[in-house]
Every structure is written in structure tokens, then in C-alpha cells.
Design a protein around this motif. Structure first.
Motif, short mmCIF file in Angstrom:
data_model
loop_
_atom_site.label_atom_id
_atom_site.label_comp_id
_atom_site.label_asym_id
_atom_site.label_seq_id
_atom_site.Cartn_x
_atom_site.Cartn_y
_atom_site.Cartn_z
N MET A 184 0.85 -1.19 0.00
CA MET A 184 0.00 0.00 0.00
C MET A 184 0.89 1.24 0.00
O MET A 184 2.08 1.17 0.22
CB MET A 184 -0.92 0.01 1.21
N GLY A 185 0.26 2.38 -0.23
CA GLY A 185 1.00 3.63 -0.24
C GLY A 185 0.07 4.81 -0.04
O GLY A 185 -1.16 4.66 0.03
N ILE A 186 0.65 5.96 0.06
CA ILE A 186 -0.09 7.20 0.31
C ILE A 186 0.32 8.24 -0.72
O ILE A 186 1.50 8.38 -1.03
CB ILE A 186 0.18 7.72 1.73
N ILE A 187 -0.66 8.94 -1.25
CA ILE A 187 -0.43 10.10 -2.12
C ILE A 187 -1.00 11.31 -1.40
O ILE A 187 -2.14 11.28 -0.94
CB ILE A 187 -1.08 9.92 -3.50
N LYS A 188 -0.21 12.39 -1.31
CA LYS A 188 -0.65 13.61 -0.64
C LYS A 188 -0.63 14.78 -1.61
O LYS A 188 0.34 14.94 -2.36
CB LYS A 188 0.27 13.96 0.53
N LEU A 189 -1.68 15.57 -1.59
CA LEU A 189 -1.70 16.87 -2.26
C LEU A 189 -1.83 17.89 -1.15
O LEU A 189 -2.83 17.91 -0.43
CB LEU A 189 -2.87 16.99 -3.23
N GLN A 190 -0.81 18.71 -0.99
CA GLN A 190 -0.76 19.63 0.14
C GLN A 190 -0.92 21.07 -0.33
O GLN A 190 -0.35 21.47 -1.34
CB GLN A 190 0.56 19.45 0.89
N ASN A 191 -1.69 21.80 0.44
CA ASN A 191 -1.86 23.24 0.24
C ASN A 191 -2.43 23.58 -1.14
O ASN A 191 -1.92 24.45 -1.84
CB ASN A 191 -0.52 23.96 0.48
N TYR A 223 -9.06 29.71 0.55
CA TYR A 223 -9.17 28.40 1.18
C TYR A 223 -7.93 27.59 0.89
O TYR A 223 -7.26 27.79 -0.12
CB TYR A 223 -10.39 27.63 0.66
N ARG A 224 -7.67 26.64 1.78
CA ARG A 224 -6.59 25.69 1.60
C ARG A 224 -7.14 24.29 1.81
O ARG A 224 -7.87 24.05 2.77
CB ARG A 224 -5.48 25.96 2.61
N VAL A 225 -6.79 23.38 0.92
CA VAL A 225 -7.24 21.99 1.03
C VAL A 225 -6.00 21.10 1.04
O VAL A 225 -5.09 21.27 0.24
CB VAL A 225 -8.16 21.60 -0.15
N ASP A 226 -5.99 20.15 1.98
CA ASP A 226 -4.95 19.13 2.04
C ASP A 226 -5.62 17.77 1.91
O ASP A 226 -6.59 17.47 2.62
CB ASP A 226 -4.18 19.21 3.37
N LEU A 227 -5.12 16.98 0.98
CA LEU A 227 -5.72 15.69 0.65
C LEU A 227 -4.68 14.60 0.77
O LEU A 227 -3.56 14.74 0.27
CB LEU A 227 -6.27 15.73 -0.78
N GLU A 228 -5.07 13.51 1.43
CA GLU A 228 -4.22 12.33 1.52
C GLU A 228 -5.07 11.13 1.18
O GLU A 228 -6.15 10.95 1.74
CB GLU A 228 -3.66 12.20 2.94
N ILE A 229 -4.61 10.32 0.22
CA ILE A 229 -5.34 9.12 -0.15
C ILE A 229 -4.44 7.91 0.05
O ILE A 229 -3.22 8.00 -0.11
CB ILE A 229 -5.89 9.17 -1.60
N LYS A 230 -5.06 6.79 0.39
CA LYS A 230 -4.34 5.53 0.51
C LYS A 230 -4.73 4.65 -0.65
O LYS A 230 -5.93 4.50 -0.96
CB LYS A 230 -4.66 4.84 1.83
N THR A 231 -3.73 4.08 -1.30
CA THR A 231 -3.95 3.23 -2.46
C THR A 231 -2.77 2.26 -2.59
O THR A 231 -1.75 2.42 -1.91
CB THR A 231 -4.11 4.08 -3.74
N ASP A 232 -2.90 1.30 -3.46
CA ASP A 232 -1.83 0.34 -3.69
C ASP A 232 -0.88 0.92 -4.75
O ASP A 232 -1.27 1.11 -5.89
CB ASP A 232 -2.40 -0.99 -4.15
N PHE A 251 -14.13 8.73 -4.20
CA PHE A 251 -14.47 7.30 -4.11
C PHE A 251 -15.21 6.83 -5.36
O PHE A 251 -15.00 5.71 -5.83
CB PHE A 251 -15.28 7.01 -2.87
N LYS A 252 -16.06 7.68 -5.91
CA LYS A 252 -16.84 7.30 -7.09
C LYS A 252 -15.95 7.19 -8.33
O LYS A 252 -16.11 6.28 -9.14
CB LYS A 252 -17.94 8.34 -7.33
N GLU A 253 -15.01 8.11 -8.50
CA GLU A 253 -14.22 8.18 -9.73
C GLU A 253 -12.90 7.41 -9.69
O GLU A 253 -12.33 7.12 -10.75
CB GLU A 253 -13.94 9.65 -10.08
N VAL A 254 -12.43 7.06 -8.50
CA VAL A 254 -11.13 6.38 -8.39
C VAL A 254 -11.31 5.12 -7.54
O VAL A 254 -11.20 5.17 -6.31
CB VAL A 254 -10.05 7.31 -7.80
N ALA A 255 -11.53 4.01 -8.20
CA ALA A 255 -11.86 2.76 -7.52
C ALA A 255 -10.74 2.24 -6.62
O ALA A 255 -11.00 1.54 -5.64
CB ALA A 255 -12.23 1.69 -8.55
N SER A 256 -9.49 2.59 -6.91
CA SER A 256 -8.37 2.03 -6.15
C SER A 256 -8.10 2.76 -4.83
O SER A 256 -7.27 2.32 -4.04
CB SER A 256 -7.11 2.03 -7.01
N VAL A 257 -8.80 3.85 -4.56
CA VAL A 257 -8.60 4.58 -3.30
C VAL A 257 -9.34 3.86 -2.18
O VAL A 257 -10.54 3.60 -2.28
CB VAL A 257 -9.09 6.04 -3.42
#
Length: 119
Positions: free
Chosen positions: A1-8, A28-37, A83-89
Motif C-alpha cells: 500500500m501507499g499514500i499520495i498527498k496533495l498539500q496546500n 481556502y486551503r485543502v490538504d488531501l491524503e489518499i491511501k492506495t496500492d 471514491f466514485k471516480e477512483v476505484a483504487s482509493v
């Protein structure tokens, strides 16, 4: 598994319960972290084998452009759409911050954070 982050991820949006916020807008500021393989893409070096962070950024920006009264509401829309558009998350950790909120004090930001797992 792994993590992808989009920060700031920075947007200028019109969220808030006050009428003035709908007219004036705010930063606004958005920080996103997803877990995927990430194992397959680590070997293949192929974008088709991973989660495209350009797509993730586009989802955030497009959803932030739709007015909501509450940060929780816009954050939920972002989560549902990923979740709808990226099945591997398999997991999403998302924070949305309103910078310099109009709350009658010297506050740098108000932030909500949500974490959801694919069911």
C-alpha cells in the motif's frame, strides 16, 4: 500500500453561512491524503497503474467552486466524488481550511478534517 498527498491546494471560493461570504468570497486551503496500492506502478512506471494526482486536484478545485454553507458539506462532496471516480482509493483524509475567517478575532484559519474509508 501507499499514500499520495496533495498539500496546500489553494482556491478562492464562496463558502459560508453569511450572505457576505457568498458575495465577497475567501481564500481556502485543502490538504488531501489518499491511501492506495502503489506496488504495481512502482514496478511499471506507468501512470495507468496509479492514482493520477492531476485528477485528484481537479476534483478538489471543481467541488470547491460549488458554494456550500458548511466546510463539512464541501469536504463530503470531495470525498464522495473521489471514491466514485477512483476505484483504487481505500482511504481519504481531507482537511479544508478557510483562511482569515470572518469570526471577529485574529484567527489565521478555521479547519475541518474528515477521514473516510471505502465501505
Amino acid at each position: 500500500m501507499g499514500i499520495i498527498k496533495l498539500q496546500n491546494i489553494r482556491t478562492f471560493s464562496f463558502h459560508g453561512c453569511l450572505e457576505e461570504e457568498a458575495k465577497i468570497g475567501s481564500d481556502y486551503r485543502v490538504d488531501l491524503e489518499i491511501k492506495t496500492d502503489l506496488r504495481k506502478s512502482a514496478l511499471s512506471d506507468d501512470l495507468n497503474d496509479t492514482v493520477d494526482y492531476v485528477l485528484l486536484n481537479r476534483i478538489v478545485v471543481e467541488e470547491m467552486a460549488i458554494r456550500s454553507k458548511l466546510l463539512e458539506h464541501v469536504a463530503n462532496r470531495i470525498i464522495v466524488r473521489i471514491f466514485k471516480e477512483v476505484a483504487s482509493v481505500s482511504r481519504i483524509n481531507l482537511s479544508v481550511s478557510k483562511l482569515n475567517p470572518p469570526i471577529g478575532g485574529d484567527v489565521e484559519a478555521v479547519t475541518i478534517e474528515m477521514e473516510e474509508y471505502r465501505s
